[in-house]
Write a protein that holds these residues in place. Structure first.
Motif, PDB file in Angstrom:
ATOM      1  N   GLU A 253       0.849  -1.190   0.000  1.00 50.70           N
ATOM      2  CA  GLU A 253       0.000   0.000   0.000  1.00 50.70           C
ATOM      3  C   GLU A 253       0.886   1.241   0.000  1.00 50.70           C
ATOM      4  O   GLU A 253       1.890   1.292   0.703  1.00 50.70           O
ATOM      5  CB  GLU A 253      -0.912   0.025   1.230  1.00 50.70           C
ATOM      6  CG  GLU A 253      -1.930  -1.106   1.283  1.00 50.70           C
ATOM      7  CD  GLU A 253      -2.845  -0.975   2.487  1.00 50.70           C
ATOM      8  OE1 GLU A 253      -2.649  -0.022   3.274  1.00 50.70           O
ATOM      9  OE2 GLU A 253      -3.731  -1.827   2.646  1.00 50.70           O
ATOM     10  N   HIS A 254       0.480   2.252  -0.779  1.00 47.01           N
ATOM     11  CA  HIS A 254       1.252   3.490  -0.781  1.00 47.01           C
ATOM     12  C   HIS A 254       0.308   4.681  -0.885  1.00 47.01           C
ATOM     13  O   HIS A 254      -0.622   4.691  -1.687  1.00 47.01           O
ATOM     14  CB  HIS A 254       2.276   3.510  -1.924  1.00 47.01           C
ATOM     15  CG  HIS A 254       1.715   3.180  -3.264  1.00 47.01           C
ATOM     16  ND1 HIS A 254       1.278   4.127  -4.154  1.00 47.01           N
ATOM     17  CD2 HIS A 254       1.507   1.989  -3.861  1.00 47.01           C
ATOM     18  CE1 HIS A 254       0.843   3.550  -5.250  1.00 47.01           C
ATOM     19  NE2 HIS A 254       0.964   2.240  -5.103  1.00 47.01           N
ATOM     20  N   ARG A 255       0.559   5.650  -0.032  1.00 50.82           N
ATOM     21  CA  ARG A 255      -0.223   6.895   0.001  1.00 50.82           C
ATOM     22  C   ARG A 255       0.749   8.060   0.139  1.00 50.82           C
ATOM     23  O   ARG A 255       0.913   8.623   1.223  1.00 50.82           O
ATOM     24  CB  ARG A 255      -1.233   6.866   1.156  1.00 50.82           C
ATOM     25  CG  ARG A 255      -2.306   5.792   1.019  1.00 50.82           C
ATOM     26  CD  ARG A 255      -3.266   5.780   2.197  1.00 50.82           C
ATOM     27  NE  ARG A 255      -2.575   5.414   3.428  1.00 50.82           N
ATOM     28  CZ  ARG A 255      -2.357   4.148   3.797  1.00 50.82           C
ATOM     29  NH1 ARG A 255      -2.761   3.141   3.037  1.00 50.82           N
ATOM     30  NH2 ARG A 255      -1.724   3.893   4.932  1.00 50.82           N
ATOM     31  N   HIS A 257       2.145  11.858  -0.941  1.00 49.75           N
ATOM     32  CA  HIS A 257       1.761  13.129  -1.541  1.00 49.75           C
ATOM     33  C   HIS A 257       2.481  13.335  -2.870  1.00 49.75           C
ATOM     34  O   HIS A 257       1.941  13.927  -3.798  1.00 49.75           O
ATOM     35  CB  HIS A 257       2.114  14.283  -0.599  1.00 49.75           C
ATOM     36  CG  HIS A 257       1.352  14.224   0.697  1.00 49.75           C
ATOM     37  ND1 HIS A 257       1.565  15.122   1.726  1.00 49.75           N
ATOM     38  CD2 HIS A 257       0.394  13.383   1.139  1.00 49.75           C
ATOM     39  CE1 HIS A 257       0.750  14.820   2.730  1.00 49.75           C
ATOM     40  NE2 HIS A 257       0.052  13.771   2.392  1.00 49.75           N
ATOM     41  N   SER A 291       3.825  -0.917   3.682  1.00 47.10           N
ATOM     42  CA  SER A 291       3.070   0.322   3.451  1.00 47.10           C
ATOM     43  C   SER A 291       4.024   1.501   3.462  1.00 47.10           C
ATOM     44  O   SER A 291       4.992   1.523   4.222  1.00 47.10           O
ATOM     45  CB  SER A 291       1.988   0.516   4.525  1.00 47.10           C
ATOM     46  OG  SER A 291       2.566   0.738   5.795  1.00 47.10           O
ATOM     47  N   GLU A 293       3.692   5.844   3.298  1.00 45.08           N
ATOM     48  CA  GLU A 293       2.758   6.964   3.291  1.00 45.08           C
ATOM     49  C   GLU A 293       3.437   8.244   3.740  1.00 45.08           C
ATOM     50  O   GLU A 293       4.447   8.223   4.446  1.00 45.08           O
ATOM     51  CB  GLU A 293       1.553   6.671   4.188  1.00 45.08           C
ATOM     52  CG  GLU A 293       1.899   6.429   5.645  1.00 45.08           C
ATOM     53  CD  GLU A 293       0.670   6.129   6.479  1.00 45.08           C
ATOM     54  OE1 GLU A 293      -0.354   6.790   6.253  1.00 45.08           O
ATOM     55  OE2 GLU A 293       0.740   5.244   7.354  1.00 45.08           O
ATOM     56  N   SER A 362      -2.679  16.987   0.674  1.00 47.00           N
ATOM     57  CA  SER A 362      -2.674  15.587   1.111  1.00 47.00           C
ATOM     58  C   SER A 362      -3.148  14.659   0.004  1.00 47.00           C
ATOM     59  O   SER A 362      -3.668  13.604   0.259  1.00 47.00           O
ATOM     60  CB  SER A 362      -3.570  15.420   2.335  1.00 47.00           C
ATOM     61  OG  SER A 362      -4.894  15.852   2.041  1.00 47.00           O
ATOM     62  N   THR A 363      -2.996  15.086  -1.254  1.00 41.31           N
ATOM     63  CA  THR A 363      -3.455  14.267  -2.369  1.00 41.31           C
ATOM     64  C   THR A 363      -2.389  13.224  -2.695  1.00 41.31           C
ATOM     65  O   THR A 363      -1.253  13.570  -2.965  1.00 41.31           O
ATOM     66  CB  THR A 363      -3.681  15.145  -3.617  1.00 41.31           C
ATOM     67  OG1 THR A 363      -4.609  16.159  -3.280  1.00 41.31           O
ATOM     68  CG2 THR A 363      -4.214  14.295  -4.755  1.00 41.31           C
ATOM     69  N   PRO A 364      -2.739  11.920  -2.655  1.00 42.41           N
ATOM     70  CA  PRO A 364      -1.753  10.898  -2.987  1.00 42.41           C
ATOM     71  C   PRO A 364      -1.331  10.977  -4.443  1.00 42.41           C
ATOM     72  O   PRO A 364      -2.027  11.545  -5.280  1.00 42.41           O
ATOM     73  CB  PRO A 364      -2.499   9.576  -2.689  1.00 42.41           C
ATOM     74  CG  PRO A 364      -3.689   9.967  -1.874  1.00 42.41           C
ATOM     75  CD  PRO A 364      -4.027  11.374  -2.280  1.00 42.41           C
ATOM     76  N   SER A 368      -2.014   5.322  -6.394  1.00 37.40           N
ATOM     77  CA  SER A 368      -1.987   4.755  -5.049  1.00 37.40           C
ATOM     78  C   SER A 368      -3.413   4.460  -4.609  1.00 37.40           C
ATOM     79  O   SER A 368      -4.348   5.081  -5.070  1.00 37.40           O
ATOM     80  CB  SER A 368      -1.323   5.730  -4.074  1.00 37.40           C
ATOM     81  OG  SER A 368      -2.036   6.942  -4.053  1.00 37.40           O
TER      82      SER A 368
END
Length: 369
Positions: A253-255, A257, A291, A293, A362-364, A368
């Motif tokens: 998982e990746h989040r 910016h 993960s 983020e 905060s937009t990935p 993602s």
């Protein structure tokens, strides 16, 4: 019928307004800020203890002099003091950071706010000036910038050396061993059976060594991280190594910016790479979850396995290969690294490294989850 006693509510009286004497006492006693007034022409008409501490002048030495005395010669020559007053009149206030000069001639980095003061009739009465010594903060920022520059140089130097070693191994050692393998195959076809079987075993050993060397060159310089960034580099590594080579189920998982700078991305990749290698060799895990983020103006990464957990040695430290290297990588980048583990409950490696240029939103990044 009994009457319930009424609840009394106390009404707090508003505080009495601060008297002129108390306000003057407050301003005069502030030590962290230089607070003083100028007349409409820029001459000093008041002085507090903070101004004396920061600039070195006592009130009797400075009151009546023009405030341009605090500016370096080059700023005085360019007319900066007068320009600041004119700007404060036009816009109501002016804020500036720059060099200022103390009584002894030494310079300090100051944050300055000049506010124009008007009476009820709209007539300019003078200016309020607040000065703060920012020298320590500026020195800390410069030290942080220098540390970041040295860190980037170190990462680049390490990756250049890894790339050189990978190329040397690929172009020299592997090619030489491939040639040896080809000769062994030719010999196996020409010698009697007992010797041919032994040559076949030697050929198998050579092929296995070639495979290990190719795996080494991949670990030294995995393709993609320098061209495609962290997320693609990690995804490719997980698919090719964890999924295909090791046959281990995983989740990624990746989040983020945004993609971090190359040096930060390489640092994260190397720590994850070392963690996964430890999972494969020592954890006895059947699954691993990764993960990545954006958190607190940096990148937080987690690698969690469901293995046996890391045992503790007699002195309480964790016996785990690569732990010191992983922690040093994270801390050298200005971040932190931790490992939580219990026998039979798996291991979680977590680390955070700062992003030198984080995005405010905060937009990935695209793609993602």
């Amino acid at each position: 019928m009994t009457r319930q006693p009424q609840e009394r509510t106390s009404v707090r009286k508003p505080p009495a307004p601060l008297s002129d004497a108390a306000f003057t006492l407050l301003v005069q006693g502030v030590l962290d800020y230089g607070i003083f007034m100028l007349d409409p022409q820029g001459y000093i008409i008041s002085w507090n203890a903070g101004a004396e501490r920061i600039k070195g002048y006592r009130a009797e030495d400075i009151v009546g002099r023009h405030f341009s005395v605090f500016y370096p010669f080059e700023d005085q020559s360019s007319g900066k003091p007068q320009w600041e007053l004119e700007t404060a009149v036009a816009e109501g206030r002016l804020e500036d950071e720059g060099w200022r000069v103390r009584k002894d001639g030494s310079r300090f980095w100051a944050n300055v706010v000049i506010t124009a003061l008007w009476d009820e009739m709209g007539v300019l009465q003078g200016f309020g000036k607040v000065t703060r010594d920012m020298s320590e903060r500026r020195a800390a920022q410069h030290a942080l910038t220098e540390r970041r520059r040295l860190f980037d140089h170190l990462v680049q130097a390490q990756e250049t050396e890894r790339r050189r070693i990978a190329w040397d191994v690929h172009d020299d050692s592997i090619q030489a061993m491939v040639a040896v393998g080809m000769r062994l195959e030719l010999l196996a076809d020409r010698v009697p059976e007992p010797y041919a079987a032994e040559l076949q075993r030697l050929d198998t050993s050579v092929r296995e060594a070639i495979g290990r060397l190719r795996s080494l060159t991949f670990r030294l310089h995995p393709p993609g991280i320098d061209r495609h960034g962290l997320i693609e580099g990690l995804a490719s590594h997980l698919e090719d190594v964890v999924g295909s080579s090791w046959g281990m189920p995983y989740a990624f998982e990746h989040r983020l910016h945004r993609e971090p700078p190359p040096e930060t991305a390489i640092t994260i990749f190397r720590i994850v790479q070392e963690t996964l290698l430890n999972v494969h060799k020592h954890a006895g895990a059947s699954r691993v979850d990764i993960s990545v983020e954006s958190v607190d103006r940096g990148v937080l990464t987690r690698v969690k396995d469901d293995g046996t957990g890391a045992p503790r040695s007699e002195d309480g430290t964790r016996e785990h290969f690569g732990v010191i290297e992983m922690r040093e990588r994270a801390e050298t980048a200005g971040g932190w690294w931790s490992m939580r583990s219990r026998p039979g409950a798996g291991t979680t490696v977590e680390f955070w490294v700062p992003d030198p240029h984080p995005l405010p939103d905060s937009t990935p990044v695209d793609g993602s989850p």
